[in-house]
Design an enzyme around this catalytic site. Structure first.
Site, short mmCIF file in Angstrom:
data_model
loop_
_atom_site.label_atom_id
_atom_site.label_comp_id
_atom_site.label_asym_id
_atom_site.label_seq_id
_atom_site.Cartn_x
_atom_site.Cartn_y
_atom_site.Cartn_z
N GLU A 76 -31.52 -10.11 -12.90
CA GLU A 76 -31.42 -11.55 -13.18
C GLU A 76 -32.41 -11.83 -14.29
O GLU A 76 -33.62 -11.63 -14.11
CB GLU A 76 -31.82 -12.34 -11.93
CG GLU A 76 -30.89 -12.15 -10.77
CD GLU A 76 -29.62 -12.96 -10.90
OE1 GLU A 76 -29.63 -13.99 -11.59
OE2 GLU A 76 -28.61 -12.54 -10.32
N CYS A 131 -36.56 -19.77 -15.18
CA CYS A 131 -35.36 -19.18 -15.79
C CYS A 131 -34.27 -20.24 -15.91
O CYS A 131 -33.34 -20.08 -16.70
CB CYS A 131 -34.88 -18.00 -14.98
SG CYS A 131 -34.64 -18.41 -13.25
P1 NAP Z 1 -40.93 -8.87 -16.94
O1 NAP Z 1 -42.01 -8.74 -17.93
O2 NAP Z 1 -39.59 -8.41 -17.37
O3 NAP Z 1 -41.39 -8.08 -15.64
C1 NAP Z 1 -40.64 -8.00 -14.44
C2 NAP Z 1 -41.03 -6.70 -13.73
O4 NAP Z 1 -40.38 -5.60 -14.36
C3 NAP Z 1 -42.51 -6.37 -13.78
O5 NAP Z 1 -42.87 -5.73 -12.57
C4 NAP Z 1 -42.59 -5.40 -14.94
O6 NAP Z 1 -43.71 -4.56 -14.81
C5 NAP Z 1 -41.31 -4.63 -14.81
N1 NAP Z 1 -40.83 -4.11 -16.08
C6 NAP Z 1 -40.53 -4.84 -17.19
N2 NAP Z 1 -40.07 -4.02 -18.16
C7 NAP Z 1 -40.07 -2.77 -17.66
C8 NAP Z 1 -39.71 -1.49 -18.18
N3 NAP Z 1 -39.24 -1.36 -19.43
N4 NAP Z 1 -39.85 -0.42 -17.41
C9 NAP Z 1 -40.33 -0.53 -16.15
N5 NAP Z 1 -40.70 -1.71 -15.59
C10 NAP Z 1 -40.57 -2.82 -16.34
O7 NAP Z 1 -40.75 -10.35 -16.38
P2 NAP Z 1 -41.66 -11.66 -16.43
O8 NAP Z 1 -42.99 -11.48 -17.05
O9 NAP Z 1 -41.62 -12.25 -15.10
O10 NAP Z 1 -40.81 -12.49 -17.49
C11 NAP Z 1 -40.31 -13.75 -17.35
C12 NAP Z 1 -38.80 -13.68 -17.56
O11 NAP Z 1 -38.18 -13.63 -16.29
C13 NAP Z 1 -38.20 -14.88 -18.25
O12 NAP Z 1 -37.28 -14.43 -19.21
C14 NAP Z 1 -37.48 -15.63 -17.14
O13 NAP Z 1 -36.40 -16.40 -17.58
C15 NAP Z 1 -37.05 -14.49 -16.28
N6 NAP Z 1 -36.77 -14.92 -14.90
C16 NAP Z 1 -35.47 -14.89 -14.47
C17 NAP Z 1 -35.16 -15.34 -13.20
C18 NAP Z 1 -33.74 -15.33 -12.72
O14 NAP Z 1 -33.51 -15.57 -11.53
N7 NAP Z 1 -32.76 -15.06 -13.56
C19 NAP Z 1 -36.16 -15.82 -12.35
C20 NAP Z 1 -37.48 -15.81 -12.81
C21 NAP Z 1 -37.76 -15.35 -14.10
P3 NAP Z 1 -44.75 -4.36 -16.04
O15 NAP Z 1 -45.20 -5.73 -16.43
O16 NAP Z 1 -45.80 -3.51 -15.43
O17 NAP Z 1 -43.95 -3.69 -17.12
#
Ligand code: NAP
Length: 495
Positions: free
Chosen positions: A241, A278
């Site tokens: 998501e 989001c």
């Molecule tokens: P993020 O940086 O993508 O991190 C999410 C998780 O994934 C973290 O534990 C991160 O760990 C891990 N991760 C990210 N990239 C990775 C990779 N290449 N390999 C392995 N692990 C990885 O998310 P965020 O900081 O929470 O970013 C906010 C985003 O989330 C916004 O775009 C928002 O719209 C979206 N969001 C979506 C929803 C929905 O329901 N659709 C809800 C809430 C938020 P590390 O930081 O250690 O890499």
């Protein structure tokens, strides 16, 4: 290695937490696989009891959890308290789903020797898929965190969980995990792993014992893990998501009838929780008229009233600044916003362009995660512009009842949820909720991560053909011992 927690309001260090090693992931995966086969964990009544115990343990830990979470996220007290309670109720709601036992979607076609070719006795239901890896997001430390919707729906389905905590709130993750273990979700039913390097998350997705991934976070992270899972020797589903701009359409009629209240609602939806949702409306289509221009000015004025608010972490603040550097040269700035002087804060920003420019520069429709809104004025090109949007979680329509159907018709092909006369920010946990959408909003447009049908992601169908009665699970037996609704020869019945 340790993970350092920071207070984003002041950028001060709060403490350090242990980081997991790849061996921890391997150990957790093998414990999860063993627990998956444990008859006690397979028992629905036991799992419903564990889910309710987890909710109680989280409520009991509230006095510790709330201040810890507030300090690690900078989110306001009321939001943190509300989100914790929502998370507890979500666990309880999934316990109710397990008790009702309807989620197995039992279907029975009795033998039909007269059909061509003659058909045997075929009975189908859903069973748990296996251990699930859950990646929590930074912006919902409880509801989309290590005990959030993905964990609750996996456990309800009968799948043990290994949750990778978001490094933005490691203390909150650790305390939540302790509550779950104390509630009895130990022995591989639930394991927390923590880390700041991609290596840990990658090791989790690679673990052969893992059968599915639930991810909430950025498009970049979700796509990387989706691609990684597809490259495994045995590929597995990734329910990612991700971000969205959740377009809002406002018509001239709607402005005539209530411009002030739409402006009030929009300003709150854009700037609440520093726009870090989001479901935040990121692009607003307004008529290219005098009323449209006054409405845009009214919203920009309201946003000007709000000072800098804390972003969740330094990386998100810096990413937003970098993203605005890309956007600003191509739009008109109404309110510049930008980083504040203290901590990792950011002041709301508002920009204006035309619907035509959105179509010509599709990158303008990429997410700006934070308190930012882009207005786009349309003339007779609204429908053409809506048709150019890629997949979104949600869209909001402010239009007269006779205008709404045509707008909704185009948008429904591109979104997971349509909101009429309101905004997409609130997502209720209920049976009918849909929180998902076509790529790039998610990697699985047929599924939802919020609401009771989220459980389907972690179940897979099996059919029993001409099975002896003793080999059938109770949900498929003659006499319907569970008393559930079943589709028998095409008719829904409890008989
Ligand atoms: P993020 O940086 O993508 O991190 C999410 C998780 O994934 C973290 O534990 C991160 O760990 C891990 N991760 C990210 N990239 C990775 C990779 N290449 N390999 C392995 N692990 C990885 O998310 P965020 O900081 O929470 O970013 C906010 C985003 O989330 C916004 O775009 C928002 O719209 C979206 N969001 C979506 C929803 C929905 O329901 N659709 C809800 C809430 C938020 P590390 O930081 O250690 O890499």
């Amino acid at each position: 290695m340790a993970i350092t927690a920071f207070d984003p309001r002041s950028a001060t260090e709060l403490g350090s937490y242990a980081e997991s090693a790849p061996e921890d992931v391997r150990r957790a995966a093998s414990a999860a696989r063993a627990r998956f086969a444990d008859p006690a964990f397979r028992d629905d009544a036991t799992r419903a009891r564990l889910l309710r115990a987890a909710a109680r343990a989280l409520r009991d830990a509230g006095d510790e959890l709330r201040p810890l979470c507030e300090a690690e996220t900078g989110l306001p007290e009321a939001r943190v308290a509300g989100e914790l309670e929502r998370t507890c109720r979500q666990l309880e709601a999934f316990a109710d789903v397990v008790d009702a036992a309807e989620h197995v979607e039992a279907i029975i076609d009795l033998p039909d020797p007269s059909s061509t070719p003659p058909r045997g006795d075929i009975r189908r239901m859903l069973i748990p898929i296996g251990p699930v890896a859950v990646f929590g997001a930074s912006n919902f430390p409880f509801a989309f965190g290590v005990a959030g919707g993905d964990t609750a729906s996996s456990l309800a389905a009968g799948c043990p969980v290994i949750a990778k905590g978001h490094p933005s709130h490691p203390g909150t993750n650790e305390r939540v995990a302790r509550a779950l273990l104390e509630a009895g979700l130990d022995g591989g039913a639930f394991t927390l792993i923590q880390g700041t390097s991609n290596e840990i998350g990658e090791a989790l997705v690679d673990a052969p014992e893992i059968e599915a991934v639930g991810f909430t976070g950025s498009l970049r992270g979700g796509r990387a893990l989706y691609d990684r899972a597809a490259q495994r020797e045995k590929p597995i589903p990734v329910y990612a998501e991700m971000g969205s701009v959740n377009p809002v359409v406002v018509t001239e009629t709607a402005l005539r009838e209530g411009a002030e209240s739409i402006a009030d609602g929009l300003a709150v939806a854009v700037s609440g929780a520093a726009g870090q949702l989001c479901t935040k409306p990121g692009i607003v289509l307004v008529p290219d008229t005098e009323a449209g221009a006054s409405f845009v000015a009214a919203v920009a004025d309201r946003l000007a009233g709000g000072g800098p608010q804390p972003m969740l972490n330094e990386r998100l603040r810096d990413s937003l600044s970098e993203r605005l550097d890309e956007v600003v040269p191509h739009v008109e700035t109404l309110r510049a916003g930008g980083p504040g002087d203290t901590g990792y804060t950011f002041a709301p920003a508002a920009f204006r362009t035309t619907a035509r420019a959105l179509r010509e520069r599709p990158d303008l429709t990429d997410e700006c995660f934070g308190p930012v809104v882009l207005f786009a004025s349309y003339a007779d090109d609204l429908e053409e512009t809506l048709a150019s949007f890629h997949g979104q979680l949600a869209a909001s329509i402010h239009a007269a009842p006779d205008e709404a159907p045509a707008i909704a018709e185009i948008l429904r092909e591109r979104v997971g949820r349509l909101v009429f006369g309101g905004f997409s920010t609130g997502v209720a946990v209920c049976h009918a909720m849909q929180h998902g959408g076509p790529y790039p909003a998610t990697t699985a447009p047929w599924s939802t991560s919020v609401g009771m049908t989220a459980i389907r992601r972690f179940l897979r169908p099996v059919a029993w053909q001409d099975a002896p009665a003793q080999a059938l699970p109770p949900a498929l037996r003659d006499g319907n011992p569970l008393g559930i609704w079943r589709l028998v020869n095409g008719e829904l019945t409890r008989d």
